[in-house]
Write an enzyme that holds these catalytic residues in place. Structure first.
Site, PDB file in Angstrom:
ATOM      1  N   GLU A   3       0.876  -1.101   0.011  1.00 46.23           N
ATOM      2  CA  GLU A   3       0.555  -0.095  -0.016  1.00 46.23           C
ATOM      3  C   GLU A   3       1.104   1.218   0.335  1.00 46.23           C
ATOM      4  O   GLU A   3       2.233   0.820  -0.009  1.00 46.23           O
ATOM      5  CB  GLU A   3      -0.870   0.113   1.527  1.00 46.23           C
ATOM      6  CG  GLU A   3      -1.756  -1.260   1.226  1.00 46.23           C
ATOM      7  CD  GLU A   3      -3.139  -1.092   2.166  1.00 46.23           C
ATOM      8  OE1 GLU A   3      -3.448   0.327   2.694  1.00 46.23           O
ATOM      9  OE2 GLU A   3      -3.739  -2.730   2.043  1.00 46.23           O
ATOM     10  N   LYS A  52       0.351   5.526  -4.612  1.00 43.97           N
ATOM     11  CA  LYS A  52       0.937   3.829  -4.888  1.00 43.97           C
ATOM     12  C   LYS A  52       1.756   4.125  -6.249  1.00 43.97           C
ATOM     13  O   LYS A  52       2.382   2.828  -6.717  1.00 43.97           O
ATOM     14  CB  LYS A  52       0.072   2.717  -5.072  1.00 43.97           C
ATOM     15  CG  LYS A  52      -0.918   2.711  -3.915  1.00 43.97           C
ATOM     16  CD  LYS A  52      -1.992   1.375  -4.015  1.00 43.97           C
ATOM     17  CE  LYS A  52      -3.078   1.660  -3.252  1.00 43.97           C
ATOM     18  NZ  LYS A  52      -4.864   0.786  -3.257  1.00 43.97           N
ATOM     19  N   ARG A 328     -13.000  -7.326  -4.250  1.00 37.62           N
ATOM     20  CA  ARG A 328     -12.009  -7.186  -3.278  1.00 37.62           C
ATOM     21  C   ARG A 328     -12.856  -7.800  -2.148  1.00 37.62           C
ATOM     22  O   ARG A 328     -13.861  -8.205  -1.824  1.00 37.62           O
ATOM     23  CB  ARG A 328     -11.071  -6.089  -3.140  1.00 37.62           C
ATOM     24  CG  ARG A 328     -10.457  -4.980  -3.749  1.00 37.62           C
ATOM     25  CD  ARG A 328      -9.607  -5.790  -4.827  1.00 37.62           C
ATOM     26  NE  ARG A 328      -8.491  -6.037  -4.034  1.00 37.62           N
ATOM     27  CZ  ARG A 328      -7.611  -5.194  -3.425  1.00 37.62           C
ATOM     28  NH1 ARG A 328      -7.652  -4.234  -4.206  1.00 37.62           N
ATOM     29  NH2 ARG A 328      -6.435  -5.601  -2.307  1.00 37.62           N
TER      30      ARG A 328
END
Length: 338
Positions: A3, A52, A328
């Site tokens: 992350e 990111k 997810r």
DNA sequence: AATATATGCAAAG
DNA sequence: TTTGCCTATATTT
């Protein structure tokens, strides 16, 4: 498995290892041969993370000291933009005289001669020293690339290999700015704007859980920070953003600043408060990617809800829930989060 | 040896 | 909302 904290940590590592150096850039795997050719022999002058995204700024090799100021926006600076995606990783190796040697999967795993802590922010451009050191493999044993290495960066005393990135490209300063324009504020960066985050969340009916994973809403948050920040705030991930009080959204931001900066400093995500962990004790491995510091939190005590589906909530004891959402896994406590 | 999994994202339907 | 993609590692056959 990065992350935003991992990417910021990487940016600091590149600064420490390479800033000011001419680098040899190659693509052992071949899939980035063209881009590597463009960057090969240029000088790394700045390393920057936003969410990111990692941006490594390369000036022409002959840039002089007096030209350094303003290089981040110089038209002839070229940027290597990389994004690790789900399983990209940088692996480091270095000579004995390297300022630090990092061997990393996703983030530095091992460093030799590391100071107690890395600087909490990347050096400014004006701090970058131009060195005349030329990369050499004569004085130390440069390891062969292992696996599918898309990019190899070889400096004076260290080598960095990138595998499995979801993005890896050479871009101009203008293109970098257009990438950044699509990103929300980053809680780790000093320029992260809480007001923009609060306003955007409050403007949409999209669930707060989905919005936290949207890099245009907040940059750098992934599945772990999403789940853990919402637990710590006591907020149901399925609540529409506009129904979460703005003071609560602001509190989530403030918490992300603390959690993610801590993650960037220590190389691991730890979100549990000490009173919510089990008895202090040495059993269990510490989280991967930590520096192995004494007192590091064991892997099985680092989170409240992430990957704990079916286990009792650390606070109320009711089973942690899991549900697939937008591809997810979302983890939360149906009792503590309302 | 084959399969499942992962802290991600963009393009297609 | 689903698919495809990038790769290493852990687990299962």
């Amino acid at each position: 498995m990065p992350e935003g904290h991992t990417v910021h940590r990487l940016a600091r590592t590149f600064d420490t290892l390479y800033a000011g150096q001419v680098l040899r850039v190659s693509s052992p795997q071949g899939r980035f041969a063209d881009g590597a050719g463009v960057l090969d022999g240029r000088r790394l002058v700045v390393s920057e993370a936003w969410g990111k995204q990692l941006f490594l700024g390369f000036a022409p090799a002959d840039v002089s000291d007096t030209q350094v100021t303003g290089l981040t926006r110089a038209p002839d600076t070229l940027w290597l933009r990389t994004h690790l995606g789900l399983y990209g990783a940088w692996t480091f190796a270095g000579a004995p005289d390297a300022p630090e040697v990092a061997h990393a999967i996703g983030a530095p795993r091992r460093r030799i001669g590391e100071r107690d802590s890395l600087p909490s922010s990347a050096p400014s451009v004006s701090d970058v020293r131009i060195t005349s050191v030329t990369p050499t493999s004569d004085t130390w044993d440069v390891p062969e690339p292992r696996g599918q290495v898309r990019v190899r960066l070889l400096g004076a005393h260290a080598v960095a290999d990138l595998t499995g990135p979801t993005a890896c490209e050479v871009i101009t300063t203008d293109e970098k700015q257009s990438v950044e324009a699509r990103l929300g504020p980053d809680p780790i960066r000093d320029d992260g704007d809480p007001a923009a985050f609060v306003a955007r969340v409050g403007r949409s009916r999209v669930t707060i859980g989905q919005q936290l994973m949207d890099q245009a809403v907040v940059a750098g948050v992934g599945n772990i920070y999403r789940a853990e920040a919402l637990f710590r705030a006591g907020v149901d991930p399925l609540r529409p953003g506009r129904e979460v009080p703005s003071a609560t959204v602001r509190a989530i931001w403030d918490d992300l600043v603390v959690l993610m900066r801590d993650g960037a400093d220590h190389g691991a995500i730890v979100t549990t408060r000490p009173e919510d962990r089990g008895p202090a004790g040495g059993r269990g491995r510490t989280r991967q990617n930590t520096d192995g510091a004494p007192g590091a939190v064991p892997a099985d005590q680092a989170f409240y809800v992430y990957h704990r589906d079916g286990l009792p909530c650390r606070v109320c004891g009711s089973p942690v829930l899991v549900k697939e959402l937008a591809g997810r896994n979302l983890f939360w406590c149906g009792t503590c989060q309302t």
